[in-house]
Design a protein around this motif. Structure first.
Motif, PDB file in Angstrom:
ATOM      1  N   UNK A  37      -0.556   4.271  -7.678  1.00 24.83           N
ATOM      2  CA  UNK A  37      -1.854   4.739  -8.178  1.00 24.83           C
ATOM      3  C   UNK A  37      -2.883   3.628  -8.315  1.00 24.83           C
ATOM      4  N   UNK A  38      -2.482   2.475  -8.854  1.00 19.01           N
ATOM      5  CA  UNK A  38      -3.414   1.364  -9.003  1.00 19.01           C
ATOM      6  C   UNK A  38      -3.793   0.733  -7.683  1.00 19.01           C
ATOM      7  N   UNK A  39      -2.835   0.611  -6.758  1.00 18.45           N
ATOM      8  CA  UNK A  39      -3.149   0.070  -5.439  1.00 18.45           C
ATOM      9  C   UNK A  39      -4.117   0.990  -4.696  1.00 18.45           C
ATOM     10  N   UNK A  40      -3.922   2.306  -4.849  1.00 24.95           N
ATOM     11  CA  UNK A  40      -4.857   3.237  -4.224  1.00 24.95           C
ATOM     12  C   UNK A  40      -6.259   3.089  -4.769  1.00 24.95           C
ATOM     13  N   UNK A  41      -6.355   2.893  -6.092  1.00 24.99           N
ATOM     14  CA  UNK A  41      -7.681   2.680  -6.686  1.00 24.99           C
ATOM     15  C   UNK A  41      -8.298   1.374  -6.191  1.00 24.99           C
ATOM     16  N   UNK A  42      -7.501   0.298  -6.141  1.00 20.86           N
ATOM     17  CA  UNK A  42      -8.023  -0.971  -5.647  1.00 20.86           C
ATOM     18  C   UNK A  42      -8.486  -0.864  -4.198  1.00 20.86           C
ATOM     19  N   UNK A  43      -7.725  -0.160  -3.369  1.00 22.13           N
ATOM     20  CA  UNK A  43      -8.119   0.019  -1.970  1.00 22.13           C
ATOM     21  C   UNK A  43      -9.462   0.730  -1.872  1.00 22.13           C
ATOM     22  N   UNK A  44      -9.652   1.743  -2.705  1.00 22.80           N
ATOM     23  CA  UNK A  44     -10.922   2.461  -2.739  1.00 22.80           C
ATOM     24  C   UNK A  44     -12.065   1.532  -3.131  1.00 22.80           C
ATOM     25  N   UNK A  45     -11.836   0.736  -4.153  1.00 20.46           N
ATOM     26  CA  UNK A  45     -12.891  -0.171  -4.635  1.00 20.46           C
ATOM     27  C   UNK A  45     -13.223  -1.233  -3.602  1.00 20.46           C
ATOM     28  N   UNK A  46     -12.217  -1.752  -2.927  1.00 23.54           N
ATOM     29  CA  UNK A  46     -12.473  -2.756  -1.890  1.00 23.54           C
ATOM     30  C   UNK A  46     -13.260  -2.163  -0.728  1.00 23.54           C
ATOM     31  N   UNK A  47     -12.876  -0.970  -0.295  1.00 22.83           N
ATOM     32  CA  UNK A  47     -13.554  -0.354   0.843  1.00 22.83           C
ATOM     33  C   UNK A  47     -15.010  -0.039   0.517  1.00 22.83           C
ATOM     34  N   UNK A  48     -15.281   0.351  -0.722  1.00 25.86           N
ATOM     35  CA  UNK A  48     -16.639   0.718  -1.129  1.00 25.86           C
ATOM     36  C   UNK A  48     -17.420  -0.464  -1.689  1.00 25.86           C
ATOM     37  N   UNK A  49     -16.801  -1.649  -1.665  1.00 28.36           N
ATOM     38  CA  UNK A  49     -17.437  -2.849  -2.212  1.00 28.36           C
ATOM     39  C   UNK A  49     -17.879  -2.611  -3.658  1.00 28.36           C
ATOM     40  N   UNK A  50     -17.003  -1.963  -4.421  1.00 26.94           N
ATOM     41  CA  UNK A  50     -17.264  -1.651  -5.827  1.00 26.94           C
ATOM     42  C   UNK A  50     -16.535  -2.668  -6.707  1.00 26.94           C
TER      43      UNK A  50
END
Length: 432
Positions: free
Chosen positions: A367-380
């Protein structure tokens, strides 16, 4: 639970993102992308969500940074996020096999306590509520699952949980669909190419273009990354877990880790689920080291585990006596040379993020890795500092094969001779 980022506005909402892989990490990435406001999110999965390694997982979730896995404070934050995430799924009201019964690191001997229990108890990452239990206290807490006369002591983390991985993933996929996400099952990604402005995804169902891609395909990550000229150092390992017939166990028993036996074990709807690391076999050591996306099926390796482990386990765990195998499954966790995780942009590709190297902790960290991947892709902004999980901590071309990764890992190399004893039975089972 806080969503990833809601500041993206129209720019974020207009993006098209493809997530490659329908395990817990890929589905968590899709969920967080949708929460962040991305309206066009598609999971592309070779089979169906949860049909590969996630579905074969033990479902243990705990604070592994406390003396068990060297992931530090960053890992601890991911672990706590996983605990919170599964509680959120549980509170949606659909059964996911959620049991907040804690996690026990158990020792059989004084030496086992020194080697495996003390590091947990004294870790700076151990929660304040961590308990040092005697054999008698473990006997009471385990309610007949463990014979206290056969053990020494243990470290008990009351915050640990267990989930049924297939059930949990099913609920998560339902939430993804409610948020507008699309799941394309039965579609295999064969290659991806980053053109700079967009990403071209080649699949068995035709080519697709996207603004961004998250690659979360586990043991098949490197097949997909080949088109981008990058290779993650991964040791792919075939792991087996067995579920017995109903042994009448209560649902209030903690999960068990015993490193002297290289064992994990837990209650599962009245039955016992267990697996032994002594029979985790690197794919490259099998006669047929190739496996198609999904769960392998190697009955020889499963039977070798039972034949060579069960008699010893029955002396410690009485419910295993006279038990029968009701079901079994196999997955392919991936180990890394430093036992660290990967979540990063593929080097040189601003539109592609890769997640992997679960080190058999994917259910906890997913769950946390998925959130981090989302944030990295969106430059968030990232809720956890991802620097220690960078892909470029290993040089390009380093550890080009699974065998090279294994040779760099003392814990695996030291077991090579032991695994060789089991190799004949494993190879006779074949992979299909």
């Amino acid at each position: 639970m806080a969503s990833t980022a809601e500041q993206g506005g129209a720019a974020t909402g207009g993006k098209t993102v493809v997530v490659v892989g329908g395990g817990i990490i890929g589905c968590a990435a899709a969920f967080h992308l949708l929460q962040a406001g991305v309206r066009n999110v598609t999971i592309v999965e070779a089979n169906e969500p949860g049909a590969a390694t996630t579905g074969a997982g033990a479902g243990f979730v705990s604070h592994w940074s406390a003396g068990m896995v060297p992931l530090g404070e960053e890992g601890l934050k991911l672990q706590q996020y996983g605990l919170d995430f599964y509680r959120m799924l549980h509170e949606l009201g659909t059964e996911i096999g959620y049991r907040p019964n804690g996690t026990l690191m158990m020792a059989l001997t004084e030496q086992g306590r020194e080697d495996f229990v003390q590091p947990v108890l004294t870790s700076p990452h151990a929660p304040r509520e961590m308990q040092d239990l005697t054999a008698a206290q473990i006997g009471v807490k385990m309610r007949g699952l463990v014979d206290p006369a056969r053990i020494h002591s243990g470290a008990y983390n009351p915050h640990g949980i267990q989930v049924d991985t297939k059930m949990a993933l099913g609920v998560l996929v339902d939430e993804i669909r409610k948020l507008g996400g699309i799941v394309r099952g039965g579609t295999r990604v064969t290659a991806i190419h980053d053109t700079g402005s967009q990403v071209k995804i080649e699949t068995t169902g035709g080519d697709v273009e996207a603004d961004g891609v998250v690659v979360a395909a586990g043991a098949w990550n490197n097949e997909i990354l080949a088109g981008l000229g990058w290779h993650l150092p991964l040791l792919r390992v075939l792991a087996t877990r067995v579920v017995t017939d109903d042994r009448g166990l209560p649902s209030s028993i903690p999960t068990v880790q015993c490193r002297e036996l290289r064992l994990w074990l837990r209650e599962s709807f009245g039955a016992v689920m267990w697996g032994s690391g002594r029979h985790y076999t690197p794919l490259h050591r099998l006669e047929d080291g190739h496996v198609e996306p999904g769960q392998p099926h190697n009955p020889g390796l499963m039977q070798a585990m039972i034949d060579q482990e069960l008699a010893e386990l029955q002396t410690v765990f009485p419910p295993l006596r006279r038990s029968k195998v009701a079901s079994w499954a196999q997955g392919i966790p991936c180990y890394t040379p430093d036992v660290g995780l990967f979540v990063d942009h593929v080097p040189g590709c601003t539109n592609v993020v890769v997640v992997g190297g679960d080190n058999e902790t994917g259910v906890t960290h997913g769950p946390g890795l998925g959130r981090l991947a989302s944030e990295l892709l969106l430059d968030a902004p990232q809720f956890v500092d991802a620097a220690r999980f960078r892909a470029e901590r290993f040089a390009r071309g380093a550890f080009g094969t699974d065998a090279e990764v294994e040779a760099a890992m003392p814990a695996w190399s030291a077991r090579a001779n032991e695994r060789a004893r089991f190799g004949k039975a494993a190879n006779q089972g074949g992979m299909r």
